[in-house]
Design a protein around this motif. Structure first.
Motif, short mmCIF file in Angstrom:
data_model
loop_
_atom_site.label_atom_id
_atom_site.label_comp_id
_atom_site.label_asym_id
_atom_site.label_seq_id
_atom_site.Cartn_x
_atom_site.Cartn_y
_atom_site.Cartn_z
N ASP A 117 5.13 64.51 -43.47
CA ASP A 117 4.92 63.05 -43.41
C ASP A 117 6.05 62.35 -42.66
OD1 ASP A 117 2.64 63.37 -44.99
OD2 ASP A 117 3.81 63.16 -46.85
N VAL A 118 7.31 62.72 -43.01
CA VAL A 118 8.43 62.04 -42.34
C VAL A 118 8.45 62.43 -40.86
CG1 VAL A 118 9.78 61.79 -44.45
CG2 VAL A 118 10.18 63.80 -42.99
N GLY A 119 8.07 63.67 -40.57
CA GLY A 119 8.00 64.08 -39.17
C GLY A 119 6.94 63.29 -38.42
N ARG A 120 5.77 63.13 -39.03
CA ARG A 120 4.67 62.39 -38.38
C ARG A 120 5.08 60.94 -38.13
NH1 ARG A 120 1.16 63.28 -42.21
NH2 ARG A 120 0.92 65.48 -41.72
N ALA A 121 5.76 60.33 -39.10
CA ALA A 121 6.21 58.94 -38.93
C ALA A 121 7.22 58.85 -37.79
CB ALA A 121 6.84 58.44 -40.24
N HIS A 122 8.12 59.82 -37.70
CA HIS A 122 9.10 59.90 -36.61
C HIS A 122 8.37 59.99 -35.27
CE1 HIS A 122 12.68 62.58 -34.93
NE2 HIS A 122 12.05 61.97 -33.96
N GLY A 123 7.38 60.88 -35.19
CA GLY A 123 6.65 61.06 -33.94
C GLY A 123 5.86 59.83 -33.54
N ARG A 124 5.24 59.19 -34.54
CA ARG A 124 4.42 57.99 -34.25
C ARG A 124 5.29 56.83 -33.79
NH1 ARG A 124 1.15 58.32 -39.30
NH2 ARG A 124 -0.62 59.62 -38.75
N ALA A 125 6.40 56.61 -34.51
CA ALA A 125 7.24 55.44 -34.21
C ALA A 125 7.93 55.58 -32.85
CB ALA A 125 8.28 55.26 -35.31
N PHE A 126 8.30 56.82 -32.52
CA PHE A 126 9.12 57.03 -31.33
C PHE A 126 8.40 57.90 -30.28
CE2 PHE A 126 12.54 56.73 -34.74
CZ PHE A 126 12.80 55.39 -34.49
N GLY A 127 7.06 57.80 -30.23
CA GLY A 127 6.30 58.70 -29.36
C GLY A 127 6.77 58.72 -27.91
N ASP A 128 6.99 57.51 -27.33
CA ASP A 128 7.42 57.46 -25.93
C ASP A 128 8.79 58.10 -25.77
OD1 ASP A 128 5.10 56.16 -25.35
OD2 ASP A 128 6.00 54.16 -25.17
N ARG A 129 9.65 57.89 -26.75
CA ARG A 129 11.00 58.46 -26.66
C ARG A 129 10.95 59.98 -26.87
NH1 ARG A 129 11.90 53.29 -28.67
NH2 ARG A 129 13.60 52.19 -27.62
N VAL A 130 10.03 60.45 -27.71
CA VAL A 130 9.89 61.91 -27.87
C VAL A 130 9.49 62.52 -26.52
CG1 VAL A 130 8.57 63.76 -28.97
CG2 VAL A 130 9.31 61.78 -30.33
N LEU A 131 8.52 61.89 -25.86
CA LEU A 131 8.10 62.38 -24.53
C LEU A 131 9.27 62.37 -23.56
CD1 LEU A 131 4.62 60.72 -23.96
CD2 LEU A 131 5.12 63.18 -24.06
N ALA A 132 10.07 61.31 -23.62
CA ALA A 132 11.23 61.21 -22.71
C ALA A 132 12.26 62.30 -23.03
CB ALA A 132 11.85 59.82 -22.81
N SER A 133 12.47 62.60 -24.32
CA SER A 133 13.39 63.69 -24.70
C SER A 133 12.90 65.02 -24.12
CB SER A 133 13.48 63.84 -26.23
OG SER A 133 14.17 62.77 -26.82
N VAL A 134 11.60 65.27 -24.25
CA VAL A 134 11.05 66.51 -23.69
C VAL A 134 11.32 66.54 -22.18
CG1 VAL A 134 8.90 67.77 -23.21
CG2 VAL A 134 9.30 66.78 -25.49
N GLY A 135 11.14 65.38 -21.52
CA GLY A 135 11.38 65.32 -20.07
C GLY A 135 12.82 65.61 -19.70
N VAL A 136 13.77 65.10 -20.49
CA VAL A 136 15.20 65.35 -20.23
C VAL A 136 15.47 66.85 -20.22
CG1 VAL A 136 17.51 65.20 -21.26
CG2 VAL A 136 16.08 63.15 -21.10
N TYR A 137 14.94 67.54 -21.23
CA TYR A 137 15.26 68.97 -21.34
C TYR A 137 14.40 69.82 -20.40
CZ TYR A 137 18.33 67.34 -24.84
OH TYR A 137 19.35 66.66 -25.45
N ARG A 138 13.23 69.32 -20.04
CA ARG A 138 12.45 70.03 -19.03
C ARG A 138 13.21 70.05 -17.70
NH1 ARG A 138 6.00 70.11 -18.17
NH2 ARG A 138 6.01 71.55 -16.43
N ARG A 139 13.82 68.90 -17.36
CA ARG A 139 14.62 68.86 -16.13
C ARG A 139 15.84 69.77 -16.24
NH1 ARG A 139 13.14 63.50 -16.63
NH2 ARG A 139 15.13 62.75 -17.44
N LYS A 140 16.39 69.86 -17.44
CA LYS A 140 17.56 70.73 -17.64
C LYS A 140 17.18 72.20 -17.44
CE LYS A 140 21.62 70.43 -20.24
NZ LYS A 140 22.33 69.46 -21.03
N PHE A 141 16.05 72.58 -18.00
CA PHE A 141 15.58 73.97 -17.82
C PHE A 141 15.28 74.24 -16.35
CE2 PHE A 141 14.56 73.87 -22.46
CZ PHE A 141 15.32 74.96 -22.81
#
Ligand code: ZN
Length: 369
Positions: free
Chosen positions: A24-48
């Protein structure tokens, strides 16, 4: 030196209070910060991409590695699954950004170049009001600041948490409502290990904060199998503080001196210095003066240290721009700087956090509700 306004930080980080089971807390984190989660994935995709590790291979590795973490700590994997569901991203992408340090260290030495940090803990004997304090300047690639968030998290049966993290990632630094806190730094050695049957630093820190006493928290951190080197300071209100220099298979302790312990990105424990190749000294020579500067500033106020004193010490510009208060280095390719500056009062159960650099950031106070 006067403050240098080369970075204009946001006024404050986005804040979220969550409550419920790990999913539940994970889902709330993902819902509230969805755009930022996507941006975090993008940061590390560029790093890889930058280190030549194909994204599909990295995702496949993350999928295999997570079976190990699920056997060790199913609640943390449930929380990650919740983040993925809430943000509507594949679970493997959330697993990957949570294990990425272990994976990048396997591929190439000297990655995570921006990830430095200067940290401290102060026992009651060193502070003006007898409170136990902690401090962290978190230095990382500038792209991560827009994805940084503050979360207050209540999971039934566990201590509540108040912490800083990047959206999509389980933890960076923070405290629990039993007055136990943890901050940390990167370390680099010749002992980095394959990441397939071990965990990353922030997983160990989260596990430590399930504990309500100092001794148990230190033990939980030391007992969590690790795939890469990392430094952690653990402190608990009225109970103590210790620095844990952790490498795969072994930990080394650094105890407070006159009630103060400070760390940057090189080993201080004598046994560690004698037996390990400490690569942080070579890759980040500024580490050698950052810990001295912070220690000297805090020691000068020993017995009378206030939160204002700690903030002033965290804004130190000796060695600018690679100072305790780190700024982007125009001569370097990367744009790492102090993204977050935190002072944690474990006795008052409050965390003051500013988007960095520390010299220009506005501190917001967070408390448990
Ligand atoms: Zn500064």
């Amino acid at each position: 030196m006067n403050a240098v306004h080369d970075v204009i930080p946001p006024a404050a980080f986005p804040f979220l209070r969550t409550e419920g089971a790990p999913a539940d807390v994970g889902r709330a984190h993902g819902r509230a910060f969805g755009d930022r989660v996507l941006a975090s994935v993008g940061v590390y995709r560029r790093k890889f991409d930058a280190i030549g590790l194909p994204w599909d291979k990295a995702l496949a590795f993350a999928g295999r590695n997570i079976d190990y973490l699920r056997s060790l700590d199913p609640a943390l994997v449930a929380e990650m699954d919740g983040i993925a569901e809430g943000a509507e991203v594949p679970a493997e992408e959330i697993y990957l950004i949570n294990i990425r340090t272990g994976l990048t260290r396997m591929v190439e030495e000297g990655t995570d170049e921006d990830h430095e940090c200067t940290t401290a803990a102060m026992l009651g004997e060193a502070t003006a009001d007898g409170h136990t304090l902690m401090a962290q300047n978190w230095d990382q690639h500038g792209d991560c600041q827009a994805n940084t968030v503050v979360i207050e998290q209540h999971i039934p049966g566990e201590p509540a948490l108040l912490f800083i993290t990047e959206a999509g990632i389980l933890f960076r630094h923070g405290m629990n409502d039993a007055g136990v806190g943890v901050v940390g730094n990167a370390l680099r050695t010749n002992r980095e290990k394959p990441a397939d049957r071990a965990t990353t630093s922030h997983i160990a820190r989260r596990r430590a904060l399930r504990c309500t006493t100092f001794d148990a928290a230190v033990q939980a951190l030391r007992d969590t199998p690790r795939s890469h080197s990392g430094n952690h300071i653990i402190a608990a209100d009225g109970q103590g503080a210790v620095d844990v220099e952790a490498v795969p298979g072994e930990t080394f302790l650094v105890h407070p001196r006159d009630g103060i312990v400070v760390h940057s990105n090189h080993f201080l424990n004598a046994d560690a210095c004698a037996t390990l190749e400490d690569r942080g000294r070579a890759s980040h020579p500024d580490t050698l003066f950052r810990d001295c500067r912070l220690r000297d500033a805090l020691s000068a106020r020993r017995g009378a240290i206030t939160i204002a004193d700690v903030r002033a010490a965290l804004a130190d510009h000796h060695g600018f721009p690679v100072s305790v208060c780190r700024h982007p280095d125009p001569a370097a390719e990367s744009n790492g700087y102090t993204l977050v500056s935190s002072v944690i009062d474990l006795t008052a159960r409050r965390m003051c956090t500013a988007p960095g650099p520390a010299c220009v950031g506005t501190y917001t106070e967070y408390a448990f509700t």
